[in-house]
Structures are given as structure tokens and as C-alpha cells.
Design an enzyme around this catalytic site. Sequence first.
Site, mmCIF file in Angstrom:
data_model
loop_
_atom_site.group_PDB
_atom_site.id
_atom_site.type_symbol
_atom_site.label_atom_id
_atom_site.label_comp_id
_atom_site.label_asym_id
_atom_site.label_seq_id
_atom_site.Cartn_x
_atom_site.Cartn_y
_atom_site.Cartn_z
ATOM 1 C CG ASP A 331 2.098 -1.444 -6.018
ATOM 2 O OD1 ASP A 331 2.545 -1.006 -5.661
ATOM 3 O OD2 ASP A 331 0.748 -1.015 -7.168
ATOM 4 C CD GLU A 332 -1.171 -4.355 -9.381
ATOM 5 O OE1 GLU A 332 -1.883 -5.162 -9.871
ATOM 6 O OE2 GLU A 332 -0.956 -3.956 -9.429
HETATM 7 C C1 ACM Z 1 -2.651 -0.616 -7.433
HETATM 8 O O1 ACM Z 1 -3.824 -0.431 -6.863
HETATM 9 N N1 ACM Z 1 -1.753 -1.505 -7.742
HETATM 10 C C2 ACM Z 1 -1.636 -0.499 -5.362
#
Ligand code: ACM
Length: 518
Positions: A331-332
Amino acid sequence: MISFLFKISGCILVGFALLSLQACEGEPQPPTHLAQAALIPIPAQVIETGKSFSIKEDKQVFLGEDTEALQALAGHISSQWKALTGYALARSKAASQGQNGLHLTLSDSLKGEAYRLSIGQRSIQIDAGTADGIFRGWQSLEQLMRLQQADEEGNISLPTGEIEDAPNYAYRGTMLDVSRHFFTVEEVKAYIDMIAMYKINYLHLHLSDDQGWRIEIKSWPNLTTHGGSTEVGGGKGGFYTQEDYQELVRYAQARYITIVPEIDMPGHTNAALASYAELNCDGKAPELYTGTEVGFSTFCANKEITYQFVDDVVREICAITPGPYFHIGGDESHVTKKEDYILFVSKALEIVAKYKKIAVGWDEIHQAELPVGTVAQYWRNAENASSAVRKGARVLMSPATYAYLDMKYDSTTELGLAWASLISVERGYSWNPDLLEAAISREHILGIEAPLWSETIADLSDMTQLAFPRLCGYAEIGWSAAEQRDWAGYRLRLAKHAALLEGMGANFFRTPEVDWEK
Ligand code: ACM
């Protein structure tokens, strides 16, 4: 059967052919309505037989099939029974069905986690096709016992009848972020006990992030000695040795919960980058980080050493993880170029497959080609999750706007964040994973997981304040069929869980949405 009724000096005597039961006015009557029991998750089917069972007499656990798993489970049950009632539950091998006691029986007619719990006046029987199913049946029984509560003499009376039950989804999980703040082995064990009570069967541990690396990797020791030495706010952090982690795995296993380890990469990696300069594209190690920004760190996708590192980490963790899943995060990764991200995720997925685990990743991993069976965890972007589905992935439903345990309940909640939504207990309960997104339907959904991020929580008390009672609702979405779920009935059942939650040590949020029973 002939029954008759006398009234003698303020006491009612009800006599049956074989059983008599005396109750004085003012004394609580033993419960006889199993269908009114406030079980969460609500069972698929309850048939009541209108009598009651008393736990007072000496009982034994009889094992229908004397397997190792049932032996271990019987040990767990007898110690829980003693703790709840003060009465010891003796252990014995298979017995005939009518005998007083608790009978655990493996039966071919039931599959997986499905179970049948039959409460008679003298004995209780749990049937299932697997030890896992027997455990779920025991959780219903334990919950009934905790809801009824023992009198001063340790006696608990239960309503008689039969519960037939089976889960809605195979995967019913919660995630605990032990990276932003570190939680001790004892704290995680306490959380495991609480989630087991609600038939949660997966605990995803978010073991690394910018603020801390929390699992010992023997071939890269600086990850924990340096990368584990702090946390959000500058506290001392901490980490699990491999032995600690294995202890958690075993503790969870004994409660039929599977640990899913996550190493978040290629972003959210400052703690690792600070521990080993060679993992950085410029060869320079950054400082440790104790803030709460996201999206500023990345592994170097074009260095060979990066993949040697990932291989070592995945290999060491997989070797001590009996469960089928390994979570690669994903993620991110805002500072990773798209082509580098795809290269990195593709290689990480290959490494996970090499160690014979099924890869899970946050929904952004859809950008890479996904091996058959990969699980995409939908948290923010339905398009990402839908694209993963088109590539053959299964989806784990964790929409931040409904299922993030770190969101505040309302505008007055002190702990938690609010970037996705305020999530009241009703909002958290009142959604259907099968209907949330048109492109993600039942056949694509592996299950539901409620993540608890720990930027704002530092101990078990904080943890349980955000998790409970919302997690009870996610557990019910995961276990009970959609037709059985309704907020009006649920809030009445939940009201009866105050003493149970307190008794397990949960500092739960007494939301004004529920009229909590004393
Ligand atoms: C997330 O909440 N960054 C998966």
C-alpha cells in the site's frame, strides 16, 4: 410424561416423571429459552426444548474420536470450564451419549467449521466434522456460559435445545498493527482470547512499517536491534524474537486462529531502510522515524540485494508460520515509480510462492500480474480491487469507510483517526460485503477483515477501546448469513455482552447506541 404443579409455602414445585425442580419466589428462574440467548455471531438455526441444564454436578469431557487435536481441545475446554465455574471437568475417552458430561464427537455429516451443539438436561454434545468445528461449537457454549454467569456456588444454568451453525465466510479476521506502537506478547494473547470468543479465525499481524520492524530476522539482525528500537511518539518500541512469534502462533492455533504475518513493502519501509544502508537507492540510511506521515519510503526495486533481503525475510518468517498466507503489504508506495512498483511486487509474489505460501497484498497490488489464488485486500479503492478480481484474485473485504477499527466512533472519540469516516457501531455492523461493490461479488470474496492501525493506541486498554464492541459486529458479518443480520435485534443482543467483554478485560466503548445491561 405426567406433570403436576404444587404451591407450598411460597415455593413452586414442578414435578416431572424423572425430574423435579424447585424454585422459591424471588429467586431467578433457570433459563429455558435457547432461542433468546444473545449469541454473537447469531447462529444459523436454534431449536429450543424448553428445559434447563445445570453445570453444578460433576461432569467429564468425553472424546468421541480420540485424536490429538481433540485431546488438546479437551484440555483447553476443561481449564476454561474450571475458570468459569470453579468446577473441574474431568477428562475421559469415548462414552455412551446419554452419560452426564460434555461430549465432543467428530461426525462425517458435518464439514469444516460447521457444528451442532445439543444441550440436554444432563449432558451437552458438540458434533462437527473437524476439531475446528468442535472449537466453534465450544465458543458458542462458552459464550452461553459467560452470558448466564455463575451464581455464588458456581452454578450456571443453560437453556436446553439444539444449535446448528456454519460460517458465512471462510476468512473472518482482524489485523493488529504492532509497528506504529509495539504490543507485548501478553497483550496480543489477551486480544487473541477476546477475538476467539466471537469466532474470528485469522489474526493478521502488521509486523513492519516506517516506525518499527517487529520480528527478529536472524540473517538481518539490525532490523530489530535498530529498526525495532522506537515507535510513534518516540517510545522504546520493541520486537518479537522468533520464539515469541512462535509462541503467539501456538497460542492462536490452540484457539483455532491462524496468524497471517505482514511485511509491508516496497513502501512503509523506513525502519528497514534505516537499519541497512544498502537497501536504499542512494546507499544512505535515513534516520529512524517516529511520526505518522505515510508514503515517503521505498525499497530500491533495481538492486539485487533488495531481493536477497526479501527472500531471507520471507524464508525465515514462512519457516515459523504454519498458516497458508504471507502478506506483502504493497500500500501507499507513493515514492516508488510505477514500473519499479510492478517489478518489485511481481518479484515479491514469486518469492512468496517459492516458500509455498499464498500471497496477500493491499488492493494496490492489482497493478502487477497476480498468480492464481492471490488475495487482494480491498481497503480504499474499489477499482483496484475490481481489477485484481479481473486478474483472478480473491478479495478480502476491509473497506476503510466501514471496517477500519482505528476510525473514531463519533466526533467526541479521543482515540483513533477520522480520514475515512466516523464509524459508529451501527455503521460498522450495517453493511454487506457481497453487495458493497458491483464488480466484487460473493464468489470473489474470501472473507472480511477489520484492521486496527495503531498510530493513536499504545496499550491493551486503548486497543480494546477501539476494537470493541465494533469487532463483535464484524465477527457477525463474517459468520452469520445476511438474512439473519439486523441492527434492531443485534443491538439488543450486544447490550447483554457488557459483562462478558468486561470479564475478558476489554475496555470497550459503551456507545450510547446501545442500552447496555448491567
Ligand atoms: C492502509 O490503510 N494503508 C492499507
